[in-house]
Scaffold this motif. Sequence first.
Motif, PDB file in Angstrom:
ATOM      1  N   ILE A 190      52.531 124.326  26.219  1.00 42.00           N
ATOM      2  CA  ILE A 190      51.167 123.830  26.006  1.00 42.00           C
ATOM      3  C   ILE A 190      51.066 124.178  24.366  1.00 42.00           C
ATOM      4  O   ILE A 190      51.327 124.609  23.886  1.00 42.00           O
ATOM      5  N   LEU A 191      50.998 123.047  24.060  1.00 43.46           N
ATOM      6  CA  LEU A 191      50.533 122.361  22.492  1.00 43.46           C
ATOM      7  C   LEU A 191      49.573 122.004  22.528  1.00 43.46           C
ATOM      8  O   LEU A 191      48.293 121.489  22.650  1.00 43.46           O
ATOM      9  N   ILE A 192      48.772 122.859  21.423  1.00 45.11           N
ATOM     10  CA  ILE A 192      47.354 122.815  21.290  1.00 45.11           C
ATOM     11  C   ILE A 192      47.044 122.042  19.746  1.00 45.11           C
ATOM     12  O   ILE A 192      47.244 123.074  18.661  1.00 45.11           O
ATOM     13  N   PRO A 193      47.238 120.810  18.947  1.00 44.60           N
ATOM     14  CA  PRO A 193      46.757 120.103  17.641  1.00 44.60           C
ATOM     15  C   PRO A 193      45.561 120.136  17.253  1.00 44.60           C
ATOM     16  O   PRO A 193      45.064 120.587  17.609  1.00 44.60           O
ATOM     17  N   ALA A 194      45.642 121.134  16.709  1.00 48.05           N
ATOM     18  CA  ALA A 194      44.614 121.911  15.825  1.00 48.05           C
ATOM     19  C   ALA A 194      44.054 121.532  14.252  1.00 48.05           C
ATOM     20  O   ALA A 194      44.974 122.509  13.235  1.00 48.05           O
ATOM     21  N   TYR A 195      43.435 120.344  13.967  1.00 52.37           N
ATOM     22  CA  TYR A 195      42.865 119.430  12.944  1.00 52.37           C
ATOM     23  C   TYR A 195      41.663 120.197  12.508  1.00 52.37           C
ATOM     24  O   TYR A 195      40.852 119.853  12.775  1.00 52.37           O
ATOM     25  N   LYS A 196      41.684 121.512  11.072  1.00 55.26           N
ATOM     26  CA  LYS A 196      40.181 121.815  11.026  1.00 55.26           C
ATOM     27  C   LYS A 196      39.759 122.401  12.018  1.00 55.26           C
ATOM     28  O   LYS A 196      38.420 122.426  11.588  1.00 55.26           O
ATOM     29  N   GLU A 197      40.448 122.906  13.278  1.00 60.55           N
ATOM     30  CA  GLU A 197      39.418 122.826  14.232  1.00 60.55           C
ATOM     31  C   GLU A 197      39.234 124.951  14.615  1.00 60.55           C
ATOM     32  O   GLU A 197      38.794 125.410  15.211  1.00 60.55           O
ATOM     33  N   ASP A 198      38.946 125.540  13.242  1.00 63.07           N
ATOM     34  CA  ASP A 198      38.499 126.881  12.977  1.00 63.07           C
ATOM     35  C   ASP A 198      37.428 127.361  13.514  1.00 63.07           C
ATOM     36  O   ASP A 198      37.713 128.232  13.996  1.00 63.07           O
ATOM     37  N   SER A 199      36.698 126.644  14.105  1.00 63.67           N
ATOM     38  CA  SER A 199      35.590 127.226  15.356  1.00 63.67           C
ATOM     39  C   SER A 199      35.412 127.057  16.439  1.00 63.67           C
ATOM     40  O   SER A 199      35.401 128.145  17.458  1.00 63.67           O
ATOM     41  N   VAL A 200      36.234 126.212  17.245  1.00 61.78           N
ATOM     42  CA  VAL A 200      37.258 126.972  18.521  1.00 61.78           C
ATOM     43  C   VAL A 200      38.499 127.057  18.473  1.00 61.78           C
ATOM     44  O   VAL A 200      38.817 127.421  19.773  1.00 61.78           O
ATOM     45  N   ILE A 201      39.435 127.144  18.265  1.00 61.06           N
ATOM     46  CA  ILE A 201      40.476 127.477  18.155  1.00 61.06           C
ATOM     47  C   ILE A 201      40.854 128.501  18.586  1.00 61.06           C
ATOM     48  O   ILE A 201      42.131 128.676  19.364  1.00 61.06           O
ATOM     49  N   VAL A 202      40.519 129.330  17.736  1.00 57.79           N
ATOM     50  CA  VAL A 202      40.414 130.748  18.752  1.00 57.79           C
ATOM     51  C   VAL A 202      40.730 131.316  19.584  1.00 57.79           C
ATOM     52  O   VAL A 202      41.190 131.801  20.451  1.00 57.79           O
ATOM     53  N   ASP A 203      39.220 130.753  20.594  1.00 59.89           N
ATOM     54  CA  ASP A 203      38.615 130.888  21.632  1.00 59.89           C
ATOM     55  C   ASP A 203      39.270 130.086  23.229  1.00 59.89           C
ATOM     56  O   ASP A 203      39.988 130.901  23.925  1.00 59.89           O
TER      57      ASP A 203
ATOM     58  N   TYR B 246      51.681 126.750  21.947  1.00 64.73           N
ATOM     59  CA  TYR B 246      51.464 126.448  20.433  1.00 64.73           C
ATOM     60  C   TYR B 246      50.540 125.517  19.260  1.00 64.73           C
ATOM     61  O   TYR B 246      50.027 125.313  20.412  1.00 64.73           O
ATOM     62  N   VAL B 247      50.306 126.476  18.645  1.00 60.58           N
ATOM     63  CA  VAL B 247      49.010 125.881  18.283  1.00 60.58           C
ATOM     64  C   VAL B 247      49.126 125.283  16.894  1.00 60.58           C
ATOM     65  O   VAL B 247      50.503 126.044  15.732  1.00 60.58           O
ATOM     66  N   LEU B 248      49.315 123.899  16.650  1.00 58.70           N
ATOM     67  CA  LEU B 248      49.951 123.348  15.301  1.00 58.70           C
ATOM     68  C   LEU B 248      48.730 123.497  14.904  1.00 58.70           C
ATOM     69  O   LEU B 248      48.046 122.452  14.006  1.00 58.70           O
ATOM     70  N   ALA B 249      49.155 124.346  12.999  1.00 58.02           N
ATOM     71  CA  ALA B 249      47.906 124.850  12.622  1.00 58.02           C
ATOM     72  C   ALA B 249      47.676 123.566  11.238  1.00 58.02           C
ATOM     73  O   ALA B 249      48.970 123.645  10.892  1.00 58.02           O
ATOM     74  N   ASP B 250      46.556 122.475  11.126  1.00 55.73           N
ATOM     75  CA  ASP B 250      46.813 121.662  10.257  1.00 55.73           C
ATOM     76  C   ASP B 250      45.437 121.732  10.071  1.00 55.73           C
ATOM     77  O   ASP B 250      44.368 121.638   9.963  1.00 55.73           O
TER      78      ASP B 250
END
Length: 398
Positions: free
Chosen positions: A53-66, A84-88
């Motif tokens: 499971i790929l989760i691209p996260a561009y400046k998504e600090d408010s939701v990505i942890v949940d 996998y969280v793709l931390a950007d």
Amino acid sequence: MDIIITIIQIIGLVLGIYFLFSGLYFILFSVASLFYKDKVCKTKPGILKNVIILIPAYKEDSVIVDTAKDAVKHKSNLTTIDVYVLADGLKESTITKLKKLPINIINVELKNSSKSKSIKFALQHLKIVYDYAIILDADNIMGVGFVDKIIQSLNSGYRVVQGHRVAKNLNTSFAVLDAVSEEVNNSIFRSGHHVLGLSASLIGSGFGIDYRLLQLLINQSSSIGGFDKELELMIIKKKITIGYNKGALVFDEKVQKSEDFVNQRRRWLSAQLIYLFKQDKPKEHESVVHLDYLDKKLQFIVPPRILSLGLSVIVVSLLVVQMFFMTPPILIYSLWVGSLLLNIFAVLIAIPIKLYNGLVLRALFSIPKGFVLTLVALLNLKNANSTFIHTTHGIKSK
């Protein structure tokens, strides 16, 4: 004066034909969607596929942890799952929280961020070859059995399957309008197409794909905006049909503010125009001209429904007013009235029965403003595909 009137009538005739055609296109697939049935494929014993499971996260600090917490809790009877969280561009405090979870983090380092670039970066750094990949947005929450339902569809012969994305929040009028719009899209561009044997439209998240196919396509990707549109065309050019599983629910946060609504529509309209006029190389063009490909190009031609409805209402109203002074050309009048009726019925049929409540009425009151904002987005497309237009999220799942 006569010349001006003639020019106006010609424009009215041409646009009337265009919007009538759009209405016919919408209602065809809207009616077809009523006959949708989930095709369940029982996985053969002993066959176990591994899924990433790929989760691209561009400046998504408010939701990505949940989202990450929910993803690791997701249960599957058919597969092993690696998240996998793709931390950007995430904050260090967010990364620290993510590191406490049983997930994998890939720190994406890009000059110009985009979803396709982020996924490409991740796949280039992965050493494991998976069977299937599932793409989620940073705000997406998978419904019960989502992964298994997607795998069942993939095992039935599809190499790409779009899940059923539904609203996670209905807390503002724009969120309700966005939720209703997405369900209408699900009916017309996914359920209806699936029933008639054509490819379902990708949304950009909540879909599963053969891992090796994703590797191949993502390396050819060059989009900044319109990741889903580019991916669709590449898949269809290979004569691969995109499946749809209506029972595989994934919950998606809907836009809540007018500026986010404009940014979202601006990104979508820009991608639609770019891939409408995108020319294929001669060799490719010979192999891609088939019904699925032509239908995809037609999707890029038809206007957003809110524009079809809004302009049809305006023009028909003007023609009715004109009747008090002179008889409007019957052909033009018939075209626009036909367009208005077709678009109205297509939308009414496409809206799921469960949404026929006070929320739909709430959405109706937002349509005029949504129409104006869509026009604003249409008139502000310059450079929309040269930089990544980010839509902010911030609703926590309940």
